[in-house]
Design an enzyme around this catalytic site. Structure first.
Site, PDB file in Angstrom:
ATOM      1  N   SER A   1       0.406   6.555   2.969  1.00  0.00           N
ATOM      2  CA  SER A   1       0.977   7.558   3.880  1.00  0.00           C
ATOM      3  C   SER A   1       2.224   8.202   3.296  1.00  0.00           C
ATOM      4  CB  SER A   1       1.368   6.904   5.207  1.00  0.00           C
ATOM      5  OG  SER A   1       0.225   6.450   5.871  1.00  0.00           O
TER       6      SER A   1
ATOM      7  N   GLU B   1      -6.329   9.123  18.247  1.00  0.00           N
ATOM      8  CA  GLU B   1      -6.906  10.468  18.319  1.00  0.00           C
ATOM      9  C   GLU B   1      -7.872  10.709  17.154  1.00  0.00           C
ATOM     10  OE1 GLU B   1      -3.747   9.646  18.839  1.00  0.00           O
ATOM     11  OE2 GLU B   1      -3.714  10.087  20.984  1.00  0.00           O
TER      12      GLU B   1
ATOM     13  N   SER C   1       4.488  -1.782   4.276  1.00  0.00           N
ATOM     14  CA  SER C   1       5.021  -3.082   4.680  1.00  0.00           C
ATOM     15  C   SER C   1       5.112  -3.979   3.449  1.00  0.00           C
ATOM     16  CB  SER C   1       4.169  -3.716   5.773  1.00  0.00           C
ATOM     17  OG  SER C   1       2.849  -3.830   5.360  1.00  0.00           O
TER      18      SER C   1
ATOM     19  N   GLU D   1      -8.892  -1.761   6.409  1.00  0.00           N
ATOM     20  CA  GLU D   1      -7.684  -1.821   7.219  1.00  0.00           C
ATOM     21  C   GLU D   1      -8.034  -1.709   8.697  1.00  0.00           C
ATOM     22  OE1 GLU D   1      -4.886   1.447   6.934  1.00  0.00           O
ATOM     23  OE2 GLU D   1      -3.261   0.158   7.638  1.00  0.00           O
TER      24      GLU D   1
ATOM     25  N   GLN E   1       0.834  -1.199   0.000  1.00  0.00           N
ATOM     26  CA  GLN E   1       0.000   0.000   0.000  1.00  0.00           C
ATOM     27  C   GLN E   1       0.870   1.252   0.000  1.00  0.00           C
ATOM     28  OE1 GLN E   1      -1.635   0.766   3.795  1.00  0.00           O
ATOM     29  NE2 GLN E   1      -3.406   1.893   3.066  1.00  0.00           N
TER      30      GLN E   1
END
Lengths: 401, 390
Positions: A123, A371, A155, A238, A120
């Site tokens: 990010s 958060e 990963s 996910e 993936q």
């Protein structure tokens, strides 16, 4: 397929019959592993809830267990799901939902058999919780897109053939609207993978540098500018994948801590006892909460509890592993190895206490920080108003970075 | 594909069939009936007004709930005059009573006293008569033990019986004693405990009310000064009957605590959506939002724990002591925290007598002590799940 077989409802009995047929035609003892997996896919027994022709039979997802049990009993090989989790859990549902027929046929069979591993590319160093702020650019050039940028926390990048990738295709649009979703070939010369060493000492993830990577437009998933919407399918899967499975009592991290307590009476103190009992209760309740959610889903009454399961899981994994290091006292002062290379399959309860403690720190960051998840619960479940925002209707290129 | 499907995938498992943690349709219907009845009574605002007027026990409401809806007999088999339901259904009633902080002796009479009677010889006339009267809501029975008595603690009642059945001793903190028609009195005997029944109008019985922290669950100090008791069970079954009653009470109390927590969370979310400070709803501030989201997760978790305890009691599972201890250890603090958060995030109005949150806070705090504080339940767990103390 004959008219007779399609007329039958695909229930548990029918699945057993089809599984028996598969096993008879391709006896596991005398069939190559890959040949068996391909045959299983062709028979629609790979993921029974997928459509016919794409490894499934359009059957209820819960019936997969029937097939898995029969195959396991017959000693049939599986597709090693731990090794191809991102493909199965994230790429596949997204390709199924948004892919063209050609993309589905091209990518889903080798994805499921494990012939092609997926990773993936979402990010970025500058886009974590605020993923929609991503800066990797994809510029249209004829029939292709040229991609430049940097991705992180990938990963298995070095073992992957393909990646799901989101990149900015329109910097003039507000950030959620200028993103497009691609399927990226990891063997392209412009793709450079560098291991990213983490606090556990190992490199479970990578940084991926994309320099002039050419992606044909035929490997775009969904419409141009719709990438954020497409990515929601991926991300939802996910979050559930981390922390949503059925486990027996003492099945997770608490089982390790409880075993330590039973085996090392010389280390027991009253303070640690009180804290262990509190954690045991919380872990048991978290387990029951997951079980209740599972029962709701089976009955077709999904509840919003799923949004919260990862929060509980992360907090408990951290508190329990922290308790364990402290309980082990002198043994807690040591670490198995800072140069460990890691295995292909991630286990949060693997290795020694120090590793578990450090690895658990990632549980409240990966797949959405706690958060951000609290915001999601507050706004989507409780309906609380969102914070005033200044970034939603501004062109991405004009946002401060 | 959705996350729902992904989770349903987890059915592929060799684990044995687990407890049923959902609500059945009849349970949902029962909830609707009780909720509608309580709403007709005016909810928390009416409770406050009743408390102010000094009426702590609402006899008319009790009749509607116990007799008309039949809630008092849920735990009693039909052949003994009850509804033939069970702990799962009684738990649903308690959720609603918690949500409305209703001042009725449901936990004490319809759960604790009824379960103690079910543990006696129901073929015995006196036991059967009492059970039928309690199940019908015609009479109110109360187990004469201090409210904090835990199911797994030592059972050493401070009452003794003379040879003629005259009882002597004092029991403090008996909940709902003033509303009761009959007391079920555990009495210390040479070889364990026995269970006696004493009518509350019997000579030699003194019921002194005390001022309780939680006005909705009145407490009294009960003195037996030669009051005549009728023996319901001897030491062969009284101990087990009383312990089962305490276990059932503690397990179902978790559902009341869940109801309290739910009301507090709902009220809190509604209030912070409306209340404006600094030019925006205070519920839009992350500092508050995160606290409410965390509380939501605790309420969701408390529901699973409470349902698990109710189901374990309903199926007479060998795991019931663990399920009950887990539910009490978890749900009691959640109810308290929900009430405390509700008060704090309301700001000044939360500190006023006018706002109902204090009624929930007092009920939650008193419930935390009732039938064993969380620490006592964790101590039982230490034994039950082999995590023994140093």
């Amino acid at each position: 397929m004959t008219a007779e077989t399609t007329a039958r409802p695909v229930d548990a009995e029918e699945l057993r019959r089809r599984t028996a047929e598969l096993l008879a035609a391709h006896p596991p003892a005398t069939t190559e592993r890959l040949d068996f997996l391909r045959a299983r896919f062709a028979a629609g027994l790979a993921w029974v809830h997928f459509p016919e022709g794409l490894g499934g039979l359009g059957a209820p997802r819960a019936l997969q267990a029937v097939v898995d049990e029969e195959l396991a009993a017959a000693g049939a090989p599986d597709n090693d799901p731990g090794r191809i989790g991102i493909g199965l859990g994230m790429a596949a549902p997204t390709i199924l939902r948004y892919g063209t027929e050609e993309q589905r046929q091209r990518f889903l069979p080798p994805l499921w058999t494990g012939e092609e591993v997926w990773c993936q590319l979402f990010s970025e160093p500058g886009a974590g919780s605020d993923l929609a702020g991503l800066a990797t650019r994809a510029v249209r050039d004829g029939d292709s897109w040229v991609v430049d940028g940097q991705k992180v926390w990938t990963s298995g990048a070095h073992k992957s053939r393909w990646a799901i990738l989101i990149a900015r295709t329109d910097p003039d649009a507000p950030k959620h609207r200028g993103i497009t979703y691609f399927l990226c070939d990891m063997t392209d010369p412009g793709v450079e993978v560098r291991p990213l060493r983490q606090i556990t000492g190992e490199a479970e993830f990578n940084e991926v540098f994309l320099t002039g990577v050419r992606i044909p437009d035929s490997r775009r998933l969904g419409e141009v500018g719709e990438g954020w919407k497409v990515a929601q399918t991926t991300l939802m899967n996910e979050r559930v994948a981390i922390g949503g499975n059925r486990i027996p009592r003492e099945g997770g991290m608490i089982g390790v801590a409880a075993a330590d307590w039973r085996e090392r009476p010389e280390l027991r103190t009253h303070d640690l006892h009180q804290r262990l009992l509190r954690l045991w209760v919380e872990a048991e309740v978290a387990r029951l909460t997951g079980e209740r959610l599972r029962q709701q889903l089976i009955q077709g009454q999904p509840g919003p509890e799923g949004s919260g399961m990862k929060l509980s899981f992360a907090r408990l994994a951290q508190e329990i592993s922290g308790w364990e290091v402290e309980f082990l006292a002198e043994d807690g002062l040591t670490y198995d190895s800072w140069t460990h290379t890691g295995s292909d399959v991630l286990s949060f309860t693997g290795r020694e206490a120090g590793y578990r403690y450090l690895r658990a720190k990632g549980n409240s960051i990966e797949g959405g920080t706690s958060e951000v998840l609290l915001n999601i619960v507050a706004e989507r479940v409780l309906g609380l108003p969102s914070e005033p925002r200044t970034d939603k209707d501004v062109a991405w290129k004009d946002l401060p970075r | 594909m959705t996350d729902q499907q992904t989770l349903a995938d987890a059915t592929a498992s060799e684990l044995p069939e687990g407890p049923d943690l959902l609500y059945s349709e009849p349970e949902d219907d029962l909830r609707a009936a009780v909720r509608s009845l309580l709403a007709d009574r005016g909810g928390p605002a009416a409770v406050l007004a009743e408390l102010e007027a000094g009426r702590t026990h609402d006899a008319a409401l009790w009749r509607s709930l116990a007799t008309d809806i039949g809630a008092a007999g849920l735990l009693v088999p039909e052949k003994l005059g009850g509804q033939g339901a069970g702990p799962r259904e009684a738990a649903v009633v308690l959720e609603e009573l918690g949500r409305a902080v209703t001042p009725v002796p449901y936990l004490t009479s319809a759960v604790l006293a009824v379960t103690a009677l079910l543990g006696c010889d129901t073929g015995q006339d006196e036991v059967a008569r009492l059970l039928a009267a309690l199940a019908a809501g015609e009479r109110i029975g109360v187990l004469a033990l201090p409210l904090p008595t835990a199911p797994a603690g030592p059972l050493e009642p401070p009452v003794r019986a003379g040879a003629d059945g005259a009882l002597l001793g004092t029991v403090a903190s008996v909940a709902d004693a003033a509303a009761a028609d009959v007391l079920l009195v555990p009495v210390r005997a040479a070889d364990g405990i026995e269970l006696y029944a004493v009518d509350t109008d019997a000579p030699g019985l003194h019921i002194e009310t005390v001022t309780p922290l939680d006005l909705t669950r009145p407490l009294a100090r009960v003195t037996f000064d030669g009051a005549a008791g009728r023996r319901l069970a001897g030491s062969d079954r009284a101990g087990a009957a009383v312990r089962r009653a305490l276990l059932t009470g503690a397990g179902l109390l978790a559902s009341e605590q869940l109801g309290i927590a739910e009301w507090c969370l709902t009220e809190l979310v509604e209030y912070t959506k409306q209340r404006h400070q600094f030019g925006r709803p205070v519920g839009s501030f992350q500092a508050l939002k995160h606290r409410m989201a965390a509380l939501w997760l605790e309420v969701v978790s408390a529901r699973a724990a409470a349902r698990n305890a109710a189901d374990a009691l309903a199926t007479d599972s060998a795991d019931a002591p663990v399920a009950v201890a887990v539910a009490q250890a978890y749900c009691a603090p959640v109810a308290v925290r929900a009430a405390e958060e509700c008060l704090q995030l309301h700001g000044g109005i939360g500190m006023t007598w006018e706002h109902p949150v204090h009624v929930f806070l007092k009920r939650a705090k008193s419930d935390e002590i009732a039938l064993g504080a969380p620490g006592r339940h964790r101590a039982s767990l230490a034994e039950l799940v082999d995590l023994t103390a140093p």
